[in-house]
Design a protein around this motif. Sequence first.
Motif, PDB file in Angstrom:
ATOM      1  N   VAL A 188      25.813 -18.371 -13.684  1.00  0.00           N
ATOM      2  CA  VAL A 188      25.644 -17.563 -12.461  1.00  0.00           C
ATOM      3  C   VAL A 188      24.315 -17.888 -11.785  1.00  0.00           C
ATOM      4  CG1 VAL A 188      25.474 -15.210 -11.562  1.00  0.00           C
ATOM      5  CG2 VAL A 188      27.143 -15.748 -13.355  1.00  0.00           C
ATOM      6  N   ARG A 189      23.254 -18.039 -12.570  1.00  0.00           N
ATOM      7  CA  ARG A 189      21.960 -18.411 -11.987  1.00  0.00           C
ATOM      8  C   ARG A 189      22.050 -19.764 -11.299  1.00  0.00           C
ATOM      9  NH1 ARG A 189      20.000 -16.218 -16.900  1.00  0.00           N
ATOM     10  NH2 ARG A 189      19.857 -18.296 -17.823  1.00  0.00           N
ATOM     11  N   ARG A 190      22.731 -20.697 -11.934  1.00  0.00           N
ATOM     12  CA  ARG A 190      22.844 -22.050 -11.369  1.00  0.00           C
ATOM     13  C   ARG A 190      23.662 -22.046 -10.088  1.00  0.00           C
ATOM     14  NH1 ARG A 190      21.392 -25.954  -9.247  1.00  0.00           N
ATOM     15  NH2 ARG A 190      22.163 -28.053  -9.684  1.00  0.00           N
ATOM     16  N   ILE A 191      24.719 -21.249 -10.047  1.00  0.00           N
ATOM     17  CA  ILE A 191      25.526 -21.121  -8.836  1.00  0.00           C
ATOM     18  C   ILE A 191      24.667 -20.619  -7.683  1.00  0.00           C
ATOM     19  CG2 ILE A 191      27.345 -19.690  -7.793  1.00  0.00           C
ATOM     20  CD1 ILE A 191      28.819 -19.914 -10.508  1.00  0.00           C
ATOM     21  N   ARG A 192      23.852 -19.622  -7.951  1.00  0.00           N
ATOM     22  CA  ARG A 192      22.981 -19.075  -6.901  1.00  0.00           C
ATOM     23  C   ARG A 192      21.937 -20.107  -6.474  1.00  0.00           C
ATOM     24  NH1 ARG A 192      24.237 -14.523  -5.365  1.00  0.00           N
ATOM     25  NH2 ARG A 192      25.069 -12.824  -6.622  1.00  0.00           N
ATOM     26  N   GLN A 193      21.370 -20.802  -7.434  1.00  0.00           N
ATOM     27  CA  GLN A 193      20.363 -21.810  -7.121  1.00  0.00           C
ATOM     28  C   GLN A 193      20.934 -22.891  -6.232  1.00  0.00           C
ATOM     29  OE1 GLN A 193      19.178 -24.808 -10.141  1.00  0.00           O
ATOM     30  NE2 GLN A 193      17.114 -23.953  -9.967  1.00  0.00           N
ATOM     31  N   ALA A 194      22.199 -23.261  -6.466  1.00  0.00           N
ATOM     32  CA  ALA A 194      22.835 -24.326  -5.698  1.00  0.00           C
ATOM     33  C   ALA A 194      23.375 -23.849  -4.352  1.00  0.00           C
ATOM     34  CB  ALA A 194      23.971 -24.936  -6.514  1.00  0.00           C
ATOM     35  N   GLY A 195      23.333 -22.551  -4.102  1.00  0.00           N
ATOM     36  CA  GLY A 195      23.766 -22.036  -2.801  1.00  0.00           C
ATOM     37  C   GLY A 195      25.270 -21.917  -2.639  1.00  0.00           C
ATOM     38  N   MET A 196      26.020 -21.908  -3.744  1.00  0.00           N
ATOM     39  CA  MET A 196      27.474 -21.738  -3.657  1.00  0.00           C
ATOM     40  C   MET A 196      27.820 -20.300  -3.277  1.00  0.00           C
ATOM     41  SD  MET A 196      28.769 -23.814  -7.014  1.00  0.00           S
ATOM     42  CE  MET A 196      28.596 -25.586  -7.150  1.00  0.00           C
ATOM     43  N   THR A 197      28.953 -20.130  -2.623  1.00  0.00           N
ATOM     44  CA  THR A 197      29.435 -18.806  -2.269  1.00  0.00           C
ATOM     45  C   THR A 197      30.371 -18.328  -3.366  1.00  0.00           C
ATOM     46  OG1 THR A 197      29.304 -19.346   0.083  1.00  0.00           O
ATOM     47  CG2 THR A 197      30.610 -17.420  -0.530  1.00  0.00           C
ATOM     48  N   ALA A 198      30.020 -17.217  -4.026  1.00  0.00           N
ATOM     49  CA  ALA A 198      30.752 -16.746  -5.199  1.00  0.00           C
ATOM     50  C   ALA A 198      31.799 -15.703  -4.825  1.00  0.00           C
ATOM     51  CB  ALA A 198      29.778 -16.152  -6.213  1.00  0.00           C
ATOM     52  N   TYR A 199      32.954 -15.828  -5.467  1.00  0.00           N
ATOM     53  CA  TYR A 199      34.052 -14.867  -5.336  1.00  0.00           C
ATOM     54  C   TYR A 199      34.441 -14.473  -6.767  1.00  0.00           C
ATOM     55  CZ  TYR A 199      34.440 -16.618  -0.547  1.00  0.00           C
ATOM     56  OH  TYR A 199      34.178 -16.985   0.760  1.00  0.00           O
ATOM     57  N   TRP A 200      34.358 -13.198  -7.091  1.00  0.00           N
ATOM     58  CA  TRP A 200      34.465 -12.751  -8.468  1.00  0.00           C
ATOM     59  C   TRP A 200      35.864 -12.278  -8.843  1.00  0.00           C
ATOM     60  CZ3 TRP A 200      30.605 -13.063 -12.095  1.00  0.00           C
ATOM     61  CH2 TRP A 200      29.322 -13.395 -11.629  1.00  0.00           C
ATOM     62  N   TRP A 201      36.161 -12.367 -10.159  1.00  0.00           N
ATOM     63  CA  TRP A 201      37.432 -11.903 -10.698  1.00  0.00           C
ATOM     64  C   TRP A 201      37.287 -11.668 -12.195  1.00  0.00           C
ATOM     65  CZ3 TRP A 201      40.221 -15.423 -14.059  1.00  0.00           C
ATOM     66  CH2 TRP A 201      39.621 -16.696 -14.150  1.00  0.00           C
ATOM     67  N   ASN A 202      38.212 -10.940 -12.770  1.00  0.00           N
ATOM     68  CA  ASN A 202      38.265 -10.718 -14.217  1.00  0.00           C
ATOM     69  C   ASN A 202      39.407 -11.511 -14.826  1.00  0.00           C
ATOM     70  OD1 ASN A 202      36.189  -8.758 -14.491  1.00  0.00           O
ATOM     71  ND2 ASN A 202      37.588  -7.123 -13.866  1.00  0.00           N
ATOM     72  N   PRO A 203      39.170 -12.214 -15.918  1.00  0.00           N
ATOM     73  CA  PRO A 203      40.295 -12.828 -16.640  1.00  0.00           C
ATOM     74  C   PRO A 203      41.071 -11.754 -17.397  1.00  0.00           C
ATOM     75  CG  PRO A 203      38.243 -13.241 -17.800  1.00  0.00           C
ATOM     76  CD  PRO A 203      37.867 -12.539 -16.525  1.00  0.00           C
TER      77      PRO A 203
END
Length: 351
Positions: A188-203
Motif C-alpha cells: 500500500v505504501r508503494r502504491i501511494r509512492q508511485a501515484g497509482m489510483t487505488a480502488y479497494w475490495w475484500n477477498p
Amino acid sequence: MKPISTDNCGIQSGGLGRQIASELEELTLEKVADEGFASAIANMASIACDRTVFDLQKSELMKGEDALVIAAGPSVHRFDTARLIKESGYKGVIVATESAMAWCLRHGIVPHLVVTLDPHPDRIVRWFGDPQLTEEGLAQDDYFARQDMDPKFREDQLRFNRELMALINKHGPHIRIAVASSASPAVVRRIRQAGMTAYWWNPMYDDYDREDSLTRKIHAINNLPCVNAGGNVGSACWVFAHAVLGKRRVGLVGMDFGYYADTPFAQTQYYKEILGLVGPDRLEEVFVRVVNPHLGQEFYTDPAYLWYRDSFLEMAQQAECETYNCTGGGILFGPQIRWSTLAEFLSTAKT
C-alpha cells in the motif's frame, strides 16, 4: 503425445498432489486468515481515503465489450506476446496482475487496471519495486531468484529493482489498481509512492453467510465490496473484467496454472513448501502431470495451481461472459473455456 478428452481434465498422475489440492481451501484459509485480517486493520486509514472497486463502474473502463487479462505465467516469455498485442491495434481494456506489471511496462504496454491480492508481508511489494530491498534481504529469501516466473527477477536483483521502481514511478500516475484489503502495508505504501489510483475490495475468504465468517467480520469493519477472486490474482483479474467492468469477451494470456515439462521442480513456486511437506523422495507423487488436449502437450502443476485451476473452471460455469484462453500453453481448459490463439482473439475484438 496423443490428446485426451477434457472429461477427465487431462490429469495423468500425482495422486498425492490431487489429494492435497482437495484439502487446500481449508488449509489456505488457515494460512492467510491472520495476515489478511491484520492487513485489513492496518489499511483502514488508506481505505477511508480512497475509492472502492464499484467506482470503476463510473470510469471509461466500462466502454466496449472486450478485455484482455495478462497474468505472469511462463508462457508470456515463450511467445511473442507483447508484439502481437501492440501491433494488433487492440483498443479493449487490459487488466494485469501485479506480477505481470513489470513485463507489461518494459514492453511498452500500460495496463488500464492492475490487481493485487496476496497478503505476503515482504514478497509482493517486489512486483512494484521495493524501496527497502537489500542484499541481506535477498540472502534470506531466494523466492524470486530460483523460480520460473519473470526471468528479469533472476538477474542482478538490486539493479533490476531500481530500474523497476523508476518504471513504476513513471507510469504509476496513469494506472488504476484494485487493491484487496489483504494487501500488505508495504504494498500500500508503494502504491501511494508511485501515484497509482487505488480502488479497494475484500477477498472472499469463506462463506459470508456463516456466523463465524472471516469475510463477514472484515466487511463489518471496512464495508468494502466482497469479491470471490478464486484464491489467486490471475483469477481475480478475470473476475474484475467481467463482473465489475461488464466485459462480454475476456481473453487470457499468461494463465498457465502450471509449468512446462522442462522446468525443474526447484524452480516452481511452492517447491520449498512441498519439499518440507513430503521430502525429496515423493515429489513425483505431488506434482501432477496434465496433457493439454488442444496442444497434445504435457505440462505439470502443483496442488495449489491445480486447486486454482479447478476453482476457475467452476466459476466459469457461472460467468456471464465468453472466456478465451489465448495463453498458448498450460492446463486451463474445459467446456466453458474457448481455446484461441492470441492473434485470433485480438483480430475479433470489438472497439
